[in-house]
Each structure stands twice: as structure tokens, then as C-alpha cells.
Design a protein around this motif. Structure first.
Motif, PDB file in Angstrom:
ATOM      1  N   MET A  96      -1.618 -60.489  21.983  1.00  0.00           N
ATOM      2  CA  MET A  96      -2.672 -59.965  22.862  1.00  0.00           C
ATOM      3  C   MET A  96      -3.816 -60.149  22.054  1.00  0.00           C
ATOM      4  N   LEU A  97      -3.924 -60.799  20.802  1.00  0.00           N
ATOM      5  CA  LEU A  97      -5.555 -60.726  20.241  1.00  0.00           C
ATOM      6  C   LEU A  97      -6.316 -61.377  21.139  1.00  0.00           C
ATOM      7  N   SER A  98      -6.106 -62.478  21.853  1.00  0.00           N
ATOM      8  CA  SER A  98      -7.093 -63.109  22.638  1.00  0.00           C
ATOM      9  C   SER A  98      -7.500 -62.348  23.812  1.00  0.00           C
ATOM     10  N   GLU A  99      -6.695 -61.236  24.123  1.00  0.00           N
ATOM     11  CA  GLU A  99      -7.181 -60.515  25.369  1.00  0.00           C
ATOM     12  C   GLU A  99      -7.911 -59.065  24.860  1.00  0.00           C
ATOM     13  N   ARG A 100      -9.172 -59.306  24.374  1.00  0.00           N
ATOM     14  CA  ARG A 100     -10.034 -58.500  23.751  1.00  0.00           C
ATOM     15  C   ARG A 100     -10.420 -57.397  24.411  1.00  0.00           C
ATOM     16  N   THR A 101     -10.747 -57.871  25.797  1.00  0.00           N
ATOM     17  CA  THR A 101     -11.305 -56.653  27.032  1.00  0.00           C
ATOM     18  C   THR A 101     -10.100 -55.635  26.834  1.00  0.00           C
ATOM     19  N   PHE A 102      -8.805 -55.967  27.000  1.00  0.00           N
ATOM     20  CA  PHE A 102      -7.903 -54.997  27.100  1.00  0.00           C
ATOM     21  C   PHE A 102      -7.591 -54.253  25.649  1.00  0.00           C
ATOM     22  N   LEU A 103      -7.611 -55.077  24.537  1.00  0.00           N
ATOM     23  CA  LEU A 103      -7.257 -54.267  23.467  1.00  0.00           C
ATOM     24  C   LEU A 103      -8.460 -53.313  23.065  1.00  0.00           C
TER      25      LEU A 103
ATOM     26  N   GLN B 152      -9.346 -47.549  22.683  1.00  0.00           N
ATOM     27  CA  GLN B 152      -9.966 -46.323  22.692  1.00  0.00           C
ATOM     28  C   GLN B 152      -9.157 -45.001  23.269  1.00  0.00           C
ATOM     29  N   LEU B 153      -8.138 -45.208  24.066  1.00  0.00           N
ATOM     30  CA  LEU B 153      -7.123 -44.061  24.620  1.00  0.00           C
ATOM     31  C   LEU B 153      -6.201 -44.069  23.543  1.00  0.00           C
ATOM     32  N   TYR B 154      -5.592 -45.078  22.860  1.00  0.00           N
ATOM     33  CA  TYR B 154      -4.599 -44.830  21.955  1.00  0.00           C
ATOM     34  C   TYR B 154      -4.883 -45.692  20.581  1.00  0.00           C
ATOM     35  N   PRO B 155      -5.652 -45.001  19.748  1.00  0.00           N
ATOM     36  CA  PRO B 155      -5.864 -45.609  18.434  1.00  0.00           C
ATOM     37  C   PRO B 155      -4.844 -46.398  17.684  1.00  0.00           C
ATOM     38  N   LEU B 156      -5.000 -47.541  17.540  1.00  0.00           N
ATOM     39  CA  LEU B 156      -3.859 -48.523  16.860  1.00  0.00           C
ATOM     40  C   LEU B 156      -3.725 -47.878  15.297  1.00  0.00           C
ATOM     41  N   ARG B 157      -4.838 -47.400  14.564  1.00  0.00           N
ATOM     42  CA  ARG B 157      -4.567 -46.971  13.618  1.00  0.00           C
ATOM     43  C   ARG B 157      -3.716 -45.825  13.475  1.00  0.00           C
TER      44      ARG B 157
ATOM     45  N   TYR C 109      -5.227 -58.015  10.253  1.00  0.00           N
ATOM     46  CA  TYR C 109      -5.676 -59.017  11.294  1.00  0.00           C
ATOM     47  C   TYR C 109      -5.849 -58.505  12.726  1.00  0.00           C
ATOM     48  N   ILE C 110      -4.788 -57.582  13.131  1.00  0.00           N
ATOM     49  CA  ILE C 110      -5.042 -57.007  14.679  1.00  0.00           C
ATOM     50  C   ILE C 110      -5.960 -55.984  14.429  1.00  0.00           C
ATOM     51  N   LEU C 111      -6.052 -55.006  13.368  1.00  0.00           N
ATOM     52  CA  LEU C 111      -7.238 -54.028  13.356  1.00  0.00           C
ATOM     53  C   LEU C 111      -8.675 -54.745  13.274  1.00  0.00           C
ATOM     54  N   ASP C 112      -8.751 -56.004  12.860  1.00  0.00           N
ATOM     55  CA  ASP C 112     -10.255 -56.637  12.751  1.00  0.00           C
ATOM     56  C   ASP C 112     -10.472 -56.884  14.241  1.00  0.00           C
TER      57      ASP C 112
ATOM     58  N   ASN D 250     -13.117 -54.555  15.343  1.00  0.00           N
ATOM     59  CA  ASN D 250     -14.696 -54.349  14.607  1.00  0.00           C
ATOM     60  C   ASN D 250     -15.561 -54.313  15.674  1.00  0.00           C
ATOM     61  N   PRO D 251     -16.592 -53.587  15.265  1.00  0.00           N
ATOM     62  CA  PRO D 251     -17.629 -53.621  16.559  1.00  0.00           C
ATOM     63  C   PRO D 251     -18.570 -54.774  16.289  1.00  0.00           C
ATOM     64  N   THR D 252     -18.543 -55.158  15.432  1.00  0.00           N
ATOM     65  CA  THR D 252     -19.365 -56.578  14.946  1.00  0.00           C
ATOM     66  C   THR D 252     -18.817 -57.791  15.694  1.00  0.00           C
ATOM     67  N   GLN D 253     -17.636 -57.570  15.849  1.00  0.00           N
ATOM     68  CA  GLN D 253     -16.992 -58.669  16.587  1.00  0.00           C
ATOM     69  C   GLN D 253     -16.697 -58.668  18.013  1.00  0.00           C
ATOM     70  N   SER D 254     -16.744 -57.410  18.377  1.00  0.00           N
ATOM     71  CA  SER D 254     -16.458 -57.399  20.136  1.00  0.00           C
ATOM     72  C   SER D 254     -16.663 -55.753  20.464  1.00  0.00           C
ATOM     73  N   SER D 255     -16.928 -55.583  21.635  1.00  0.00           N
ATOM     74  CA  SER D 255     -17.305 -54.371  22.262  1.00  0.00           C
ATOM     75  C   SER D 255     -16.489 -53.966  23.385  1.00  0.00           C
ATOM     76  N   SER D 256     -16.399 -52.637  23.812  1.00  0.00           N
ATOM     77  CA  SER D 256     -15.499 -52.217  24.653  1.00  0.00           C
ATOM     78  C   SER D 256     -16.139 -52.711  26.059  1.00  0.00           C
ATOM     79  N   PHE D 257     -15.329 -53.023  26.996  1.00  0.00           N
ATOM     80  CA  PHE D 257     -15.638 -53.375  28.243  1.00  0.00           C
ATOM     81  C   PHE D 257     -16.362 -52.150  29.109  1.00  0.00           C
ATOM     82  N   ILE D 258     -15.767 -50.812  28.582  1.00  0.00           N
ATOM     83  CA  ILE D 258     -16.240 -49.558  29.137  1.00  0.00           C
ATOM     84  C   ILE D 258     -17.571 -49.315  28.914  1.00  0.00           C
ATOM     85  N   GLY D 259     -18.239 -49.731  27.493  1.00  0.00           N
ATOM     86  CA  GLY D 259     -19.534 -49.790  27.354  1.00  0.00           C
ATOM     87  C   GLY D 259     -20.372 -50.789  27.478  1.00  0.00           C
ATOM     88  N   SER D 260     -20.035 -51.987  27.815  1.00  0.00           N
ATOM     89  CA  SER D 260     -20.845 -53.243  27.781  1.00  0.00           C
ATOM     90  C   SER D 260     -21.105 -53.948  28.964  1.00  0.00           C
TER      91      SER D 260
END
Length: 434
Positions: free
Chosen positions: A355-362, A367-372, A392-395, A398-408
Motif C-alpha cells: 500500500m505504500l504508493s497509496e499515500r492518501t489512504f495510508l 490518523q484513525l489507527y496509528p500503525l506504531r 520503511y513503512i512508518l517513514d 513522516n510529515p516532511t514527506q507527505s501530509s494527510s488529505f484531511i488537512g491538505s
């Protein structure tokens, strides 16, 4: 000492003494066409719209028609057990009528707050009686005297198409908001005594994936079309279609968690993530484009946004429920002692790596179910997790690489993932797999 009464036979093996018109006595099967009655079944119609309500006699006409439907449901419920099942097994019109009721009856999303009290109360009673009829259908034992052999009952349901899989899906959507606990027991009972339904779920997962591919193609065509009244209809149809698919799946895995396993076998989670990122969230931006062009009214735009956000919620929770059942719940049950723990962790890592290429979904999922926290579940169970793959998954979050659709995206529109219910019957035609 008087002999004890013999134990009653199940209905599928029981006979009932009858006397024919010539006065001859014989034994008739308890489940037989002779116990059924020819009957015309009154179809259910949707309540009048707000505009139609003001027409003289519109509400009275609908109420009269709906009360006929209600009386027929009550008639079914009053039948003795052997006559109820004889009617069900030998009346094709009844079979179609029950299927139509499940398909067209308003879901929570369909219910208009502007309906007057007569419409609301009448619909509430009809829904209650529909629920009780299907409780009866999904129960092999009504009493100590009236019961089926469970295996024979499951075979009867499946071989006679009394409860096809699309009907079970409609039941999940329609009845779970009323009484999720009993609905879960009903559906679980059917699957327990007819395992063939579980095998059919694999085919359902594949059919759903084909439906997602079809919707993706529709979006690609729509995205190239300029805003216009005709393309607006396509936008609204695609949004409804997407919601139908999402609600069908989310209702199923919520009501009957074991359905997650066959759906997982098809790789459905990854397909849903792709659909989320490549169709559903872009539809939100596209709807704003239509609003700017003046093609859609502000009220209709708000309804469309709500519908799409509901779809997002359903897709995220469906993926979560599948993974929770297949990976997380199994891990907690094994307590780190099962030899399958390593395989479970591998399944989890594989799904999210895919799923890593599906950043919007991830981002929205996280945000709802923290992977950590989900990784912590595995670690506390004693699982060994490859740190390279984990980071690799948790990266990806990283807010410097991507941002949530909810906020952007479209900050002036409320796009948080909410909860709710919607229609699911549009998928019914897609799921006729027998």
C-alpha cells in the motif's frame, strides 16, 4: 409406569396426519407445498418526496399501500412453523418479494428527516416486521417441538436459494443499525451450518475487485470531461456506486468478522486502498471543480461531500476490520506462543508494503489507527519484526514527506472521516455469483 413420550422429530423428517376429501387418513411431510397458500404479495414503494407530499392524497395512498405490505409480513409471522417454511420453500413469488423488500427499503442514509410522523412510524413498524421474518429465516430451531436438523436446514437454504449471498449482504446493511448483536448471530448461524457461503465469499471478493476496477475506469473518463449537467449525472452516479461498494463491505466485515479471511485471500485490502487514493479522494476535488463552475448547487455539493466522506470512512474501517481479524486478533489469541505468529506478521508487513504508493489512504488510516500502536501489539506478543521493513513503512507517515488529505485538500470543506450508513443495494447485481 407410562412410557415416556418419544422425542419429537425435526421438521425435515416429520410427518403430519391428514385426512383427504374421501376421508382417507395418511401422513404428509411437515414441509410440503400442500401447507402453502397461493398469495399475491404487495410490493413496497418508497415514501413520497417532499414535493410529492403536498399533493392531495399522496401520503394517504403510500400509507395504504405500505399497510398492505405490513399485513403480509404479519401474516407470515403468525404462521405455524411448518406452514411458514412450507410457504417459504414453495412460493417463488414470496421469495422474490422478500428479496425486493431487502433491496428497496430505505437505509439510514435514505431516511429523510422531513418525512412526517406517519411515514416515519409506518416505516419503523415495517422494518421491525421485516427483521423478525428474517430472524425466523436464519433460525433452525424455534422451540423444543419446532426445529430442523441444522445440517439439513443449511442445505435447504442454499440449495433452494432461500438466502443467497446478496440477501445476506442486504441484511447486514439494513438490520445492523437496528440490532447489530442479533443480526450478527443471524448471519453467523447461516454461515455455520452452510460453509458453502464462506467459499462464495472468495468469489465475492474477486467480484468486488472487478467492480472497483470498473469504477476506476469510469472516474478516468469523468476526470477528462468538462463540468456539465450530463457529466454531473455521471459524477453523482459514480459517487453513489462507490458508496454502495464501501458500505456493503464495511457492513459485512463488521457484522460477520470471519468474512475477513476469504476477502483477505483475494488481496482486497490493497485494492480498496488504491480505490480510496485514485478515485474517492480525487472525486472530492472534482466535486469542488463542479461547484466552482456553477454546475452543482451548494446544497447538492454538501450532500455529495458527505456521501464521499462516508465512503472514505467505510473504506478505511473495512481495511482495518479485515486486518484486525486476520492479523491483530489472531496475534492476541496466540499470545506469542503460536507457530503462526511469524506468518501473521509477514502478512501484515506485506499488505502495508503493497500500500505504500497509496499515500492518501495510508495517512488517513494512520490518523484513525496509528500503525506504531499496531506494531506494538506484535512486539508485545513476542514477534520479531524486521526493523528495516518496519521503518520503511512508518517513514510513509513522516510529515516532511507527505501530509494527510484531511488537512491538505480543500480546507474550506469539512473532509474528516465520519461514520454513518448508506445504501448498499446497488452492489446486489454485481454479487449474483451462482
Amino acid at each position: 409406569m407410562a412410557a415416556a413420550n418419544p422425542a419429537p422429530l425435526p421438521l425435515d423428517k416429520r410427518t403430519i396426519p391428514v385426512t383427504n376429501k374421501n376421508g382417507l387418513h395418511r401422513e404428509a411431510p411437515a414441509i410440503h407445498k400442500m401447507w402453502s397458500q397461493p398469495r399475491r404479495w404487495t410490493g413496497y414503494q418508497l415514501p413520497p418526496s417532499q414535493e410529492e407530499e403536498h399533493l392531495p392524497g399522496a401520503v394517504d395512498s403510500w400509507t395504504g399501500q405500505t399497510k398492505k405490505t405490513l399485513s403480509e409480513l404479519c401474516w407470515l409471522l403468525r404462521l405455524p412453523c411448518h406452514k411458514f417454511w412450507s410457504q417459504i420453500c414453495n412460493d417463488d413469488g414470496l421469495h422474490r418479494w422478500l428479496g425486493d423488500l431487502l433491496e428497496v427499503f430505505p437505509r439510514e442514509h435514505d431516511r429523510d428527516a422531513a418525512w412526517n410522523s406517519t411515514i416515519q412510524q409506518t416505516n419503523s413498524i415495517v422494518l421491525q416486521k421485516m427483521f423478525l421474518v428474517h430472524v425466523r429465516l436464519c433460525t433452525y430451531k424455534e422451540s423444543a417441538m419446532d426445529f430442523f436438523n441444522p445440517t439439513s436446514w443449511g442445505t435447504m437454504l442454499y440449495d433452494n436459494y432461500l438466502l443467497e449471498l446478496p440477501k445476506l449482504l442486504d441484511m447486514c446493511i439494513l438490520f445492523a443499525p437496528c440490532n447489530k448483536s442479533i443480526t450478527s448471530k443471524m448471519v453467523a448461524n447461516v454461515f455455520k451450518y452452510q460453509p458453502q457461503y464462506m467459499e462464495d465469499l472468495v468469489e465475492t471478493g474477486l467480484t468486488m475487485e472487478s467492480a472497483l476496477d470498473s469504477a476506476t475506469e469510469q472516474y478516468q473518463v469523468l476526470s477528462l470531461s468538462p463540468p456539465s449537467p450530463s457529466s454531473l449525472l455521471s459524477l453523482l452516479d459514480l459517487s453513489t456506486y462507490s458508496m454502495d461498494i464501501s458500505l456493503t463491505l464495511s457492513s459485512l466485515v463488521s457484522v460477520f468478522p470471519p468474512s475477513s479471511s476469504p476477502l483477505h485471500q483475494t488481496g482486497l485490502e490493497v485494492k480498496l486502498a488504491m480505490f480510496y487514493s485514485n478515485v474517492v479522494t480525487p472525486l472530492l476535488s472534482l466535486s469542488h471543480k463542479y461547484q466552482t463552475a456553477g454546475v452543482i448547487t451548494d446544497t447538492d455539493h454538501i450532500n455529495l461531500i458527505s456521501r464521499l466522506n462516508l465512503t472514505r470512512h467505510n473504506l478505511v474501517t473495512t481495511v482495518r476490520d479485515i486486518l484486525a481479524q486476520v492479523c491483530l486478533a489472531t496475534t492476541l489469541l496466540t499470545g506469542g506462543e503460536g507457530f503462526h505468529l511469524g506468518q501473521i506478521v509477514e502478512e501484515f508487513l506485506t499488505v502495508f508494503t503493497s500500500m505504500l504508493s497509496e499515500r492518501t489512504f495510508l495517512i488517513d488510516y494512520n490518523q484513525l489507527y496509528p500503525l506504531r500502536e499496531e506494531f506494538l501489539v506484535f512486539e508485545q506478543s513476542g514477534a520479531e519484526i524486521d526493523p528495516t521493513r518496519k521503518h520503511y513503512i512508518l517513514d510513509a507517515f513522516n510529515p516532511t514527506q507527505s501530509s494527510s488529505f484531511i488537512g491538505s485538500h480543500t480546507p474550506h470543506i469539512t473532509t474528516s472521516i465520519g461514520s454513518g450508513a448508506a445504501v448498499g443495494r446497488g452492489v446486489k447485481l454485481l454479487l449474483t455469483i451462482l
